[in-house]
Design a protein around this motif. Structure first.
Motif, short mmCIF file in Angstrom:
data_model
loop_
_atom_site.label_atom_id
_atom_site.label_comp_id
_atom_site.label_asym_id
_atom_site.label_seq_id
_atom_site.Cartn_x
_atom_site.Cartn_y
_atom_site.Cartn_z
N THR A 170 0.83 -1.30 -0.17
CA THR A 170 0.05 -0.14 -0.05
C THR A 170 0.85 1.07 -0.24
OG1 THR A 170 -1.67 -1.10 1.27
CG2 THR A 170 -1.87 1.18 1.19
N LEU A 171 2.00 1.03 0.72
CA LEU A 171 2.88 2.30 0.80
C LEU A 171 3.37 2.52 -0.45
CD1 LEU A 171 4.20 4.71 2.47
CD2 LEU A 171 5.89 3.01 3.28
N LEU A 172 4.06 1.42 -1.30
CA LEU A 172 4.65 1.72 -2.35
C LEU A 172 3.67 2.06 -3.38
CD1 LEU A 172 6.62 -1.72 -2.58
CD2 LEU A 172 7.31 0.66 -2.24
N TRP A 173 2.41 1.87 -3.56
CA TRP A 173 1.25 1.96 -4.35
C TRP A 173 1.19 3.88 -4.19
CZ3 TRP A 173 -3.53 4.19 -2.74
CH2 TRP A 173 -4.19 4.55 -3.80
N ALA A 174 0.89 4.13 -2.77
CA ALA A 174 0.58 5.53 -2.29
C ALA A 174 1.75 6.45 -2.81
CB ALA A 174 0.25 5.62 -0.97
N THR A 175 2.88 6.00 -3.02
CA THR A 175 3.90 6.75 -3.41
C THR A 175 4.43 6.65 -4.92
OG1 THR A 175 5.74 5.30 -2.61
CG2 THR A 175 4.75 7.04 -1.16
N GLY A 176 3.45 6.16 -5.71
CA GLY A 176 3.84 5.91 -7.10
C GLY A 176 4.95 4.95 -7.61
N ARG A 177 4.85 3.84 -6.58
CA ARG A 177 5.97 2.98 -6.67
C ARG A 177 5.53 1.25 -7.08
NH1 ARG A 177 8.15 6.76 -3.59
NH2 ARG A 177 10.47 7.09 -3.61
N GLY A 178 4.27 1.05 -7.34
CA GLY A 178 3.72 0.10 -7.35
C GLY A 178 2.14 -0.04 -7.73
N GLU A 179 1.69 -1.22 -7.87
CA GLU A 179 0.24 -1.28 -8.33
C GLU A 179 -0.66 -1.89 -7.10
OE1 GLU A 179 0.02 -3.33 -11.92
OE2 GLU A 179 0.98 -1.73 -13.20
N LEU A 180 -1.62 -1.59 -7.14
CA LEU A 180 -2.63 -1.96 -6.11
C LEU A 180 -3.86 -2.47 -6.74
CD1 LEU A 180 -1.76 -2.52 -3.06
CD2 LEU A 180 -3.32 -0.59 -2.67
N PRO A 181 -4.47 -3.66 -6.56
CA PRO A 181 -5.68 -4.16 -7.36
C PRO A 181 -6.87 -3.30 -6.84
CG PRO A 181 -4.55 -5.98 -6.29
CD PRO A 181 -4.03 -5.01 -5.74
N GLY A 182 -7.40 -2.76 -7.97
CA GLY A 182 -8.77 -2.10 -7.79
C GLY A 182 -8.51 -0.73 -7.47
N ARG A 183 -7.16 -0.33 -7.77
CA ARG A 183 -6.89 1.24 -7.42
C ARG A 183 -6.16 2.07 -8.53
NH1 ARG A 183 -5.47 2.10 -0.94
NH2 ARG A 183 -6.90 0.47 -0.01
N ALA A 184 -6.49 2.89 -9.01
CA ALA A 184 -5.82 3.68 -10.12
C ALA A 184 -4.38 4.06 -9.70
CB ALA A 184 -6.46 5.00 -10.29
#
Length: 356
Positions: A170-184
């Motif tokens: 989640t932290l990686l996704w929130a900082t533009g470093r990864g993907e999270l299912p169901g989230r842009a």
């Protein structure tokens, strides 16, 4: 509640150094760090620079800008020397966090222009976790910090981000470093330190999700309360904060504030909003005080300060509050704070305060 302080800073430093020590023989200047434009060497130098900067802000009690200094490596500093610098600056931040009183805040731009010791600890940990990930990605090695550290960063600095099934992704996704299912995908981001609003005898201290969770579960939320606190209403409001955070609709500036007495640093009550303003700019407010703090004008003082802050915003036009019919003391509080009764039913009076 697990405190966030110097010990956690040292843990993040140790994890960072342990991961990067496995690739000391590589040329960090020739490899780009993950999705960044910097080299791995420049990114590691940036980690050390941020750690010493945060320590300087907190130790120097900076109030208006960054303390005007920066770190500079000696010419020819190799990878091992760079890790030594990270260890040293990390120790300086950890020590500063551990020796700074809880009421001290120093300047940082995002988003309310100040942070407390926990905020600077969280920012230092975030820099280490995220940029160690960047360097590891660039050099092709594995790096995964503890879930506890990643969750601490999220609950201290990303209260506006809905928790995911695991903290680190989640932290990686929130900082533009990864993907999270169901989230842009995230293309722009900022972390958010908590808001504090000063009053004459009090400080209204914004409650982070981790502290709200602890309050809801019967803890002290990291505050030193006067005898009898926190009161039931504050715990209920903390539960509302946690619910909004878990649903991904929490706006931290429209959450719960703990009222901290300036003279002794002790918490005496809670005050805050029941959510963000609606489309018409209307937002509901509520509060309670520990019994030992009542009858001294604290609630009126805090309500005036919070109302002034809210009505100065473009997205707030009307404050709304309900008070039980038999609660004459609370009726007096809202009236002294400038609210006007607008309706009544068998159980409650309703009050409003509109922007002039």
């Amino acid at each position: 509640m697990r405190a966030l302080g110097g010990e956690q800073v040292e843990e993040a430093v140790a994890d960072c150094v342990a991961a990067l020590r496995t690739v000391l023989d590589r040329d960090w200047t020739k490899v780009t760090a993950g999705r960044l434009e910097w080299s791995c060497h420049k990114t590691a130098e940036h980690i050390a620079s941020d750690l010493i900067a945060y320590a300087g802000q907190l130790a120097g009690r900076a109030q208006d800008s960054y303390v005007p200094f920066e770190i500079s490596l000696d010419e020819g500093t190799d990878n091992a020397g760079l890790l030594h610098v990270i260890e040293t600056t990390g120790t300086l931040l950890a020590t500063t966090v551990g020796t700074t009183p809880p009421d001290v805040r120093a300047w940082h731009p995002y988003p309310f222009r100040s942070a407390d010791r926990e905020g600077f600890a969280a920012m230092g940990i975030a820099e280490m976790l995220l940029h160690t990930h960047d360097i590891a990605e660039g050099l092709g090695i594995s790096y995964t910090p503890s879930e506890e550290l990643a969750e601490s960063v999220l609950t201290w600095l990303f209260p506006h981000v809905q928790p995911g099934p695991a903290a680190w992704p989640t932290l990686l996704w929130a900082t533009g470093r990864g993907e999270l299912p169901g989230r842009a995908p995230v293309t722009e981001w900022r972390w958010r330190n908590n808001l504090v609003i000063p009053a004459e005898r009090l400080t209204l201290t914004g409650v982070r999700p981790a502290a709200a969770r602890d309050l809801r579960l019967g803890g002290d939320g990291g505050f030193e309360w006067i005898e009898g606190g926190p009161y039931e209403g504050t715990r209920d409001a903390a539960g509302m904060t946690v619910k909004a955070y878990e649903a991904g609709v929490h706006r931290p500036e429209f959450g719960l504030f703990v009222l901290v007495r300036r003279e002794d640093g002790r918490a005496i009550g809670g005050m805050g909003f029941h959510g963000a303003p609606d489309e018409e700019g209307r937002v509901e407010i509520g509060y309670d005080l520990v019994e030992g703090a009542r009858g001294q004008g604290y609630a009126t003082e805090a309500l005036r300060a919070l109302a002034d802050w809210a009505l100065a915003r473009d997205d707030v036009r009307t404050l709304f509050a309900t008070v039980e019919r038999d609660n004459t003391a609370s009726q007096a509080v809202v009236t002294r704070a400038g609210f006007t009764q607008v309706s009544a039913d068998e159980e409650e009076f309703a009050y409003e305060l509109r922007r002039a």
